[in-house]
Design a protein around this motif. Structure first.
Motif, PDB file in Angstrom:
ATOM      1  N   HIS A 119       0.822  -1.209   0.000  1.00  0.00           N
ATOM      2  CA  HIS A 119       0.000   0.000   0.000  1.00  0.00           C
ATOM      3  C   HIS A 119       0.860   1.264   0.000  1.00  0.00           C
ATOM      4  O   HIS A 119       0.503   2.248  -0.653  1.00  0.00           O
ATOM      5  N   ALA A 120       1.983   1.232   0.705  1.00  0.00           N
ATOM      6  CA  ALA A 120       2.882   2.387   0.708  1.00  0.00           C
ATOM      7  C   ALA A 120       3.425   2.652  -0.695  1.00  0.00           C
ATOM      8  O   ALA A 120       3.492   3.797  -1.145  1.00  0.00           O
ATOM      9  N   VAL A 121       3.769   1.585  -1.396  1.00  0.00           N
ATOM     10  CA  VAL A 121       4.267   1.733  -2.769  1.00  0.00           C
ATOM     11  C   VAL A 121       3.151   2.220  -3.685  1.00  0.00           C
ATOM     12  O   VAL A 121       3.341   3.135  -4.484  1.00  0.00           O
ATOM     13  N   HIS A 122       1.955   1.627  -3.561  1.00  0.00           N
ATOM     14  CA  HIS A 122       0.824   2.021  -4.411  1.00  0.00           C
ATOM     15  C   HIS A 122       0.448   3.484  -4.205  1.00  0.00           C
ATOM     16  O   HIS A 122       0.060   4.162  -5.161  1.00  0.00           O
ATOM     17  N   SER A 123       0.562   3.966  -2.983  1.00  0.00           N
ATOM     18  CA  SER A 123       0.167   5.350  -2.717  1.00  0.00           C
ATOM     19  C   SER A 123       1.139   6.354  -3.336  1.00  0.00           C
ATOM     20  O   SER A 123       0.799   7.534  -3.463  1.00  0.00           O
ATOM     21  N   ARG A 124       2.312   5.895  -3.735  1.00  0.00           N
ATOM     22  CA  ARG A 124       3.322   6.798  -4.278  1.00  0.00           C
ATOM     23  C   ARG A 124       3.651   6.548  -5.743  1.00  0.00           C
ATOM     24  O   ARG A 124       4.530   7.175  -6.305  1.00  0.00           O
ATOM     25  N   THR A 125       2.964   5.569  -6.353  1.00  0.00           N
ATOM     26  CA  THR A 125       3.256   5.225  -7.752  1.00  0.00           C
ATOM     27  C   THR A 125       1.967   5.067  -8.532  1.00  0.00           C
ATOM     28  O   THR A 125       0.872   5.083  -7.985  1.00  0.00           O
ATOM     29  N   VAL A 126       2.106   4.858  -9.821  1.00  0.00           N
ATOM     30  CA  VAL A 126       0.969   4.594 -10.692  1.00  0.00           C
ATOM     31  C   VAL A 126       0.706   3.104 -10.673  1.00  0.00           C
ATOM     32  O   VAL A 126       1.624   2.294 -10.889  1.00  0.00           O
ATOM     33  N   SER A 127      -0.527   2.708 -10.393  1.00  0.00           N
ATOM     34  CA  SER A 127      -0.870   1.294 -10.301  1.00  0.00           C
ATOM     35  C   SER A 127      -1.430   0.786 -11.605  1.00  0.00           C
ATOM     36  O   SER A 127      -2.139   1.507 -12.303  1.00  0.00           O
ATOM     37  N   ARG A 128      -1.156  -0.478 -11.916  1.00  0.00           N
ATOM     38  CA  ARG A 128      -1.709  -1.106 -13.128  1.00  0.00           C
ATOM     39  C   ARG A 128      -3.075  -1.716 -12.869  1.00  0.00           C
ATOM     40  O   ARG A 128      -3.750  -2.103 -13.775  1.00  0.00           O
ATOM     41  N   TYR A 129      -3.460  -1.880 -11.608  1.00  0.00           N
ATOM     42  CA  TYR A 129      -4.751  -2.460 -11.289  1.00  0.00           C
ATOM     43  C   TYR A 129      -5.365  -1.771 -10.122  1.00  0.00           C
ATOM     44  O   TYR A 129      -4.853  -0.975  -9.466  1.00  0.00           O
TER      45      TYR A 129
END
Length: 129
Positions: A119-129
């Motif tokens: 979740h920490a990574v997703h909150s700072r990057t563009v997600s594919r899903y």
């Protein structure tokens, strides 16, 4: 500041105790998009076991951009990859509990820490899903 702030500590006193994952294990486990998707789906589902067939269908639908029928080539490809590679890796690390008899997957010891990193990574990057 390392990843350890997200991860549970090792305790071998009881079978349900959290286990420690080092940074290499975290990166290895999160390196595969399908494993990340399994973690996301399990975190959305809460404490209930999820059938492997449902995981495969959801992941195949995400990868192809549309609904997937059980038995389709995309479904079969994902199901086999989950069964042979991704679920064993996650189970070995204590991230999931995989019941092969009922073909279901549920939270394991290390999932809260790994999901926190995800979740920490997703909150700072563009997600594919």
């Amino acid at each position: 500041m390392g990843l350890n702030r997200f991860l549970p500590t090792r305790s071998s006193k009881t079978p349900n105790s959290p286990i420690e994952l080092d940074e290499d294990d975290v990166f290895r486990l999160l390196s595969a998009q399908r494993r990340r998707h399994v973690l996301s789906l399990l975190s959305e589902n809460g404490d209930e076991p999820v059938p492997v067939a449902d995981l495969a269908r959801e992941i195949a639908a995400t990868e192809t951009g549309g609904p997937i029928a059980v038995g389709s080539d995309a479904y079969e490809t994902v199901y086999v990859a989950l069964y042979q590679s991704h679920l064993p890796a996650l189970e070995e690390a204590g991230v999931i509990r995989w019941n092969t008899d009922s073909a279901t997957v549920e939270y394991g010891h290390s999932i809260p820490g790994l999901v926190a990193v995800l979740h920490a990574v997703h909150s700072r990057t563009v997600s594919r899903y």
